[in-house]
Every structure is written in structure tokens, then in C-alpha cells.
Design an enzyme around this catalytic site. Structure first.
Site, PDB file in Angstrom:
ATOM      1  N   ASP A   1       0.782  -1.283  -0.030  1.00  0.00           N
ATOM      2  CA  ASP A   1       0.208   0.046  -0.083  1.00  0.00           C
ATOM      3  C   ASP A   1       1.024   1.420  -0.015  1.00  0.00           C
ATOM      4  OD1 ASP A   1      -2.304   1.330   0.140  1.00  0.00           O
ATOM      5  OD2 ASP A   1      -2.945   0.457   2.026  1.00  0.00           O
TER       6      ASP A   1
ATOM      7  N   ASP B   1     -11.023   1.978  -2.998  1.00  0.00           N
ATOM      8  CA  ASP B   1     -11.524   1.432  -1.763  1.00  0.00           C
ATOM      9  C   ASP B   1     -13.084   1.832  -1.911  1.00  0.00           C
ATOM     10  OD1 ASP B   1      -9.254   1.163  -0.496  1.00  0.00           O
ATOM     11  OD2 ASP B   1      -9.207   3.131   0.543  1.00  0.00           O
TER      12      ASP B   1
HETATM   13  C1  DGJ Z   1      -5.901   1.661   1.978  1.00  0.00           C
HETATM   14  C2  DGJ Z   1      -6.378   0.507   0.914  1.00  0.00           C
HETATM   15  O1  DGJ Z   1      -7.007   1.071  -0.149  1.00  0.00           O
HETATM   16  C3  DGJ Z   1      -7.203  -0.356   1.723  1.00  0.00           C
HETATM   17  O2  DGJ Z   1      -7.724  -1.596   0.986  1.00  0.00           O
HETATM   18  C4  DGJ Z   1      -6.667  -0.737   3.245  1.00  0.00           C
HETATM   19  O3  DGJ Z   1      -5.663  -1.620   2.698  1.00  0.00           O
HETATM   20  C5  DGJ Z   1      -6.138   0.364   3.885  1.00  0.00           C
HETATM   21  N1  DGJ Z   1      -5.499   1.254   3.155  1.00  0.00           N
HETATM   22  C6  DGJ Z   1      -5.253   0.121   5.147  1.00  0.00           C
HETATM   23  O4  DGJ Z   1      -4.942   1.041   5.828  1.00  0.00           O
END
Ligand code: DGJ
Length: 731
Positions: A475, A544
Site C-alpha cells: 500500500d 476503496d
Molecule cells: C488503503 C487501502 O486501499 C485499503 O484497502 C486498506 O488496505 C487500507 N489502506 C489500510 O490502511
């Protein structure tokens, strides 16, 4: 030095005068596209043609004739310099600009040599070497042509032998010209949870710039790809269209400039914003790859070109399989312990997916990762949540019968962390201003080799201690903020570029040591999705936003450039107005995963999901490696439909979604694509709720491919948020 330059010039002069008429033409071809460049008698390199592939080799001679008029002739406007430097007779945006040791800011490149090498039956690389006659600066242009996929990628290398460093302040990867009546640009823009929304505008005189200055989470607002309609607004199945994308995981820039003659110049490359680069003598500045395709049959074909090429040549393990998974992020957020995770592992098994993926929140002790305000940087397992460590979780997953994957965000740090306390000098932040925080975190200074070692070490340590780990989700939640690198000191203008190069050095090392480790690229949703990063990642997280309605638009957007195989899509509990069937049917279109606890499902829903996973596994090769057709756009109607057809055309999966039909709306049949007209296919609705039969009259019947593609099927209904998955099998 003067003597050396003189000798170099003499040699170079000799070389140019020996270029034959044929050598003066450089043809870069795919099966459907020709890019023709020519070297004028004075050595300058011009683009003469870019478009549909020419049938007759003999016609190329016309471009040589044309070249003899030279840049100054009456046809000058039609001889566009292929890689113009600054300070010459062209008064538009240059591809290259350099401030030389004596302060002179002009660079005029002439061609020294060109060669084309066949790398295999399908790929040829053309290398064109250019020099300035006055300054010892060299530029090498590379063009890699992929015949069958109709892709050309281009990049350049800049080097010099001046006494001291020169400043390079324009460094395009490539420049293309178009001579059309009108130009229509489709861009992809958005923000967190509303990624890649398409919008189209007509380009008028002057410049339109698409760029980003976000540094690390670089594509949060605009994406490194675009479409250009060359005979009208880009359409799905007809018309000439260019699709281009830059492989750069940092600040990029596309400049579209309509000039005084109504021609369009398209410049692609790293965004030069705050990045005048000091290049030492002998050092090579390699630009990122600009990848493009031209289609005479609209964006659908152009997308399939990109997909084929990506799977074959660019994407990590592009031809391999993909793991279905259950992620705990939305099921638990930071609130979990071993017991909860082990339960989810068993749920993963009961769903039938391949893997359990542990997300954020598993690490840090002094400043435990209970939320996003602390712990980032401290990659030791959190002992109160997980007293038996990661090895125990890997074992539990094995016991449950699934693989185990893990989340990391190793390029970042919370100021509340032991890493920050120990190495404040590893962090990008201003020494003399108040610090600004994006998601309570800061970006590590990846231009610093010590930081690169540390970031590589995060993966390496986890893997060494837990060789059973089958997957990483990587990430990157913050753009570069407080833009100051303690490592670069007075050379802050190199921060943005050196940072991305540092990130690649780490990616490279990870891939070299763990070549078959599947990895998901994630950036607070989909803010990292470019073809350089995807050399190191098997897939990326699209957004997300997992509301299935929004996902229909988001997946539609990304599918223009990326194969669905690389697009991770999860079933979650966003938008409970949508049935679990609808949510699953939307995620089934891409690389399927779940991010939901089975406790949120009733028996029937669970049975439905299990059936859907089984169908997905059975049809994976068609879904992930087939030809993808966008049939009905959610932007233009209240419904949408897409399909994947396997290369042999004997199997296909068709997806139809009713989003928000209007009362009494006329429902049109959907014409399928990509089938063999002469073949007979059985049509069968799958992914049905347990105990229910298909209400589609066509289900269970057989049709010719011809009928399906001309007359079509009545796929849509008047029901809100409803979906159908159809399996199509050659009889
Ligand atoms: C952002 C990501 O897009 C999510 O899927 C998740 O992993 C969060 N970060 C975790 O902090």
C-alpha cells in the site's frame, strides 16, 4: 576539450553524409500501424507519418521525397521534428531542454545512426542515436514495436560529456504529431473512492496539460493514460483513436498542444515541475516508457491491444494464474486478534477462495497500530493482538486449507513510531516549516540508498521468517508532503525523480529475490496503476469504493488500459441496497476477492457465493485471459454489459447489469461481440440464487454466433440493481 568536440563533429558529419536514401527513412511498424521518420540532409529527424499501416513498401519513398524539402521548405509545417530540442526554429513545447555549462539553453539534435533489431518474431527495437553539433550531448531514442498487439513503446536516454553537470529541464519520453481536422481528448480523473471517471473534451488552439504533482500516491486525481479521438469523440467500436500511457509511478505530464497550423503535438513524460535535473558527465538519464496503440476500430480494439500486450510482456506473471482471496480489512478494520483471523481463514476455506489476506493493523508494539495514527514503520508483529506471531498465522491458514497473504506499507512512517524516533533523517519533511500530515503519516526518503535497503528489508525479513507467505499487498497512502529530502540537501530539484527511481530499485530487488511472489499494488485505492509498477505487481487495487454501482463505472474506466486480470475487485458490504448476488456479479468481472465476514450472509447468500466462486474457478481462464468487450456503457444508458471471450472463441462469459432503469423504459437487445459467426453456442445463465431458475428466455437455448452478434439477446430488465451472468459455450 575543444579539439575533442571538433573530432567528434567531424566523425559525426562523416556518418550523416554516408546515410543512404533508405537509411534516411526509419519505419517503425506493427501489424496495423506505421510510424515513419525521416532524416533530412542536415541530419534533423522528422516524423513523416503516423497512422494505419501502409500496404506497399514502395510508397515509403514518397516520404523520402518529401524530406528533401527539408524543414525550411514550403512543406515545413508537415515535417515535424521527432524529438525537438529547445531554442530552434520551432516555437512550441520542446521534447528536450538543457542548460549547458556555458549557460546556453539551446539544443539541436541531428541523427547519427539508426538500427532496427528483431528481438523475436513479434518484437522489433529501433534505436536512433542523435547528437548536438555544438555541444557534446547525445540522445538515444528507443522504439519497441510489438507487431501482433499493435503496441509501440518509446523512451529516450540523455547523456553528455560536458565538463560539469548540465541541467536538463525538459525530458520527454516521446513526442507524436497528428494532422487532423479536430481532436477529442478523453481523460480519466477522480479522487479517493471515485477513481478513473471518463470525460471528453475537444482540444482547441493552445495547450491542455494533464499532470500530477503528488509524488508518491501520484495518480490520486488524474491517471497516467488518455485516449485521443482522431476523427471525432472516441467511440467503442469505430473510428481512429490513439491510446497512450506512461510507465511512471510518480509525477507525470501529458501535454496536448494544438499549434498555429491546427496540428496536434502530444508530449509525454515525467512532469518537469520542480524537477530541473542536474546530469553529471557520463551519467545517463533514462526516461520512462510511453506506451501507445492506434486503432482504426475504436477504443474497444485499442483496449484489447493493451490487454494482450500487458499479459504477454509487461504485467508480472501476466500469463499466470491469479489467487482468489478473502481480505479482513472491511470485516475487522484494525480490530482483530488471532481468534478472529482464524475464523476468517476458515470462512475463506468455506467460501472456496485460495487465500486469506491479512490487512493493516498487525504490527508495532511501542506505538501499537490500533488506528492509522501510529505504528507505521515498525514492522514487528503486534504481540498483544497476535501473541504467536506471523508464523503461527501462516500455520493456521495452512490448517484451514488456504494460503496466507499480508499487507505492508513500507514506504511510509507515522511520526509516532520507533522508526521515526530512530531515523528522523530518513523522512521527507521540511526542516524549517510546520509539518503537514496526510493520513497522519510521512513519506520515507527513497532517494536515499539506506532507506531503499530498509524498505527492501521489510519484505525480505517477513519472507525470510515466513517463507510460507504467498502474497503481499503493498500500500501507499500518502502523496509526498513537506517536500524536502534530507539526503539530497541542496539538490531538492531531484527529489521527485530520484524518489521514484529509488522505489523502482526496491521493486527490482524484491522481484529479483522473489520472482514468483504475487503482489497487489495499492495506493489508498487505485492511485498507483501504471505499466512500470505493474512489471513488479501481478494486480492492483482499483478503489476503496466497493459499492458495486460505483465499481461498474470504475472497472469500466480501468478496463480501457488494463486487463481485468490485473484489476482486483472485492465483494464487501458497501451498498446494502445491492444484493450479495449483484455485488458478487460485479466483482466476478475482474480478479475476484471478498472483504466481508460470512456472518453478514444468510445461508442462501453463502451458498450463492460458494457457487459463484466455483463458477469463477471453472471459468477463470476465459474471464482473466479472454478478449474483453465493453458492450453497453453505464455512462450512456441505465444498464451496462461486458463480456470476455476466450481466444479460441469456444467459451465466453457475459455480464449484464441493470443499474437504475426508468419506468417503462425501452429495453434494447444487446449485440454480443468476439464470437465466431459460424459456430453454434449454448447460452446459459449461471450464478443463480440457490433454488431459483433463470427467467431469461434465452437461457438453455442455442444460437449461432452470427445471430448473437447481429440480433443480440434481451439481457436487460426493468429491475433496479439486478444482474445476470451468462455462460456461452460452443456446441
Ligand atoms: C488503503 C487501502 O486501499 C485499503 O484497502 C486498506 O488496505 C487500507 N489502506 C489500510 O490502511
Amino acid at each position: 576539450m575543444k579539439k575533442k568536440i571538433l573530432i567528434a563533429l567531424l566523425i559525426m558529419g562523416g556518418f550523416i553524409s554516408t546515410l543512404s536514401a533508405e537509411q534516411s527513412l526509419i519505419r517503425i511498424s506493427t501489424d496495423e500501424t506505421d510510424l515513419v521518420l525521416s532524416v533530412a540532409p542536415d541530419g534533423r529527424l522528422y516524423q513523416r507519418y503516423l497512422g494505419r499501416r501502409l500496404l506497399y513498401e514502395t510508397d515509403l519513398a514518397h516520404f523520402a521525397d518529401y524530406a528533401s524539402t527539408g524543414a525550411g521548405g514550403s512543406d515545413a509545417a508537415k515535417a515535424w521534428e521527432a524529438y525537438p530540442g529547445s531554442g530552434a526554429e520551432d516555437y512550441f513545447e520542446p521534447a528536450l531542454a538543457v542548460t549547458h555549462n556555458d549557460g546556453n539553453m539551446t539544443t539541436i539534435l541531428t541523427c547519427v545512426s539508426s538500427e532496427t533489431k528483431k528481438l523475436n518474431g513479434n518484437v522489433a527495437e529501433t534505436i536512433i542515436r542523435m547528437k548536438d553539433k555544438v555541444y557534446p550531448i547525445e540522445v538515444t531514442l528507443h522504439f519497441m514495436a510489438y507487431a501482433k498487439e499493435n503496441i509501440i513503446k518509446t523512451w529516450s536516454e540523455i547523456r553528455h560529456q560536458e565538463k560539469k553537470p548540465v541541467t536538463v529541464w525538459r525530458y520527454a519520453s516521446g513526442m507524436l504529431y497528428f494532422e487532423n481536422a479536430r481532436y477529442f481528448l478523453t481523460e480519466f480523473s477522480g479522487d479517493w473512492a471515485k477513481e478513473v471517471h471518463l470525460s471528453t473534451q475537444e482540444l482547441q488552439f493552445g495547450k491542455k496539460i494533464m499532470d500530477t504533482k503528488l509524488g508518491s500516491r501520484a495518480a490520486m486525481h488524474t491517471y497516467p493514460f488518455f485516449e485521443l479521438g482522431l476523427d471525432g469523440i472516441p467511440r467503442e467500436n469505430e473510428g481512429d483513436v490513439l491510446m497512450g500511457t506512461l510507465g511512471w509511478t510518480g509525477n507525470f505530464q501529458f501535454t496536448f498542444e494544438v499549434d498555429n497550423t491546427g496540428n496536434l503535438r502530444v508530449l509525454s513524460g515525467i512532469n518537469p515541475y520542480a524537477s530541473a535535473y542536474e546530469l553529471k558527465p557520463g551519467e545517463v538519464f533514462v526516461t520512462p516508457e510511453f506506451i501507445f496503440t492506434i486503432s482504426a476500430c475504436g477504443t474497444g480494439k485499442a483496449s484489447r491491444n493493451m490487454h494482450d500486450w500487458a499479459r504477454e510482456y509487461q504485467l508480472k506473471d501476466g500469463k499466470g494464474d491469479r489467487l482468489t482471496l478473502l481480505n479482513n480489512w472491511e470485516a475487522t478494520y484494525f480490530d482483530f486478534d488471532e481468534k478472529k483471523l482464524e475464523e476468517l481463514m476458515r470462512e475463506a476455506k468455506s467460501l472456496g477462495v485460495d487465500m486469506f489476506l491479512l490487512d493493516d493493523g498487525w504490527f508495532a508494539n511501542k506505538y501499537p497500530r490500533e488506528n492509522d495514527r501510529a505504528g507505521l514503520g515498525d514492522w514487528e508483529v503486534n504481540r498483544s493482538k497476535l501473541p504467536n506471531g506471523i508464523p503461527h498465522l501462516v500455520q493456521s491458514a495452512q490448517k484451514a486449507g488456504v494460503k496466507f497473504g499480508i499487507w505492508i506499507e513500507p514506504e511510509m512512517v507515522n511520526p509516532k513510531s520507533e522508526l521515526f524516533e530512530k531515523h528522523p533523517e530518513w523522512v521527507i519533511r521540511l526542516p524549517n516549516r510546520e509539518t503537514y500530515y496526510f493520513r497522519n503519516q510521512l513519506v520515507l526518503d527513497l532517494g536515499n540508498p539506506a532507506v531503499q535497503d530498509y524498505v527492501f528489508g521489510v519484505v525480505d525479513k517477513i519472507m525470510t521468517e515466513n517463507p510460507g507467505i504467498a502474497y503481499f499487498k503493498w500500500d501507499c497512502n500518502s502523496p509526498i508532503t513537506n517536500v524536502y529530502s534530507p539526503y539530497l540537501k541542496e539538490k531538492q530539484n531531484q527529489l521527485y525523480i530520484d524518489h521514484v527511481r529509488g522505489v523502482y530499485r526496491v521493486f527490482e530487488r524484491v522481484k529479483a529475490k522473489y520472482p514468483s511472489l504475487p503482489m497487489m499494488l495499492c495506493s489508498g485505492g487505485g492511485a498507483r496503476c501504471d505499466y512500470e509498477a505493474l512489471k513488479y505487481f501481478t494486480e492492483f487495487w482499483c478503489s476503496d469504493n466497493t459499492d458495486p454501482i460505483e465499481r461498474l463505472y470504475i472497472q469500466w474506466g480501468y478496463s480501457h488500459f488494463f486487463p481485468v486480470k490485473s484489476m482486483a475487485a472485492h465483494v464487501t458490504s458497501w451498498n446494502k441496497d445491492a444484493s450479495l448476488k449483484f455485488r458478487t456479479d460485479v466483482a466476478m468481472m475482474c480478479k475476484l476477492g471478498f472483504d466481508i465476514s460470512l456472518k453478514e450472509m444468510d445461508e442462501k447468500e453463502l451458498a450463492y457465493c460458494q457457487g459463484a466462486v466455483a463458477n469463477y474457478n471453472r471459468l477463470k481462464r476465459v474471464i482473466l485471459d479472454g478478449d474483453f468487450y465493453r458492450l453497453v456503457s453505464p455512462y450512456e444508458t441505465n444498464h451496462t454489459a461486458v463480456m470476455s471471450v476466450c481466444k479460441e472463441k469456444n467459451k465466453a462469459v457475459l455480464y449484464a447489469y441493470d443499474i437504475h432503469p426508468r419506468f417503462g423504459e425501452k429495453l434494447l437487445p444487446v449485440r454480443l461481440q468476439g464470437l465466431d459467426p459460424a459456430k453454434t453456442y449454448k447460452i446459459e445463465e449461471i450464478n443463480l440464487l440457490p433454488g431459483s431458475a433463470s427467467r431469461m428466455r434465452f437461457s438453455g437455448k442455442t444460437y449461432s454466433g452470427d445471430y448473437l452478434m447481429k440480433a443480440g439477446l434481451n439481457l436487460f430488465t426493468a429491475n433496479r440493481i439486478s444482474s445476470r451472468i451468462i455462460e456461452i459455450t460452443q456446441q
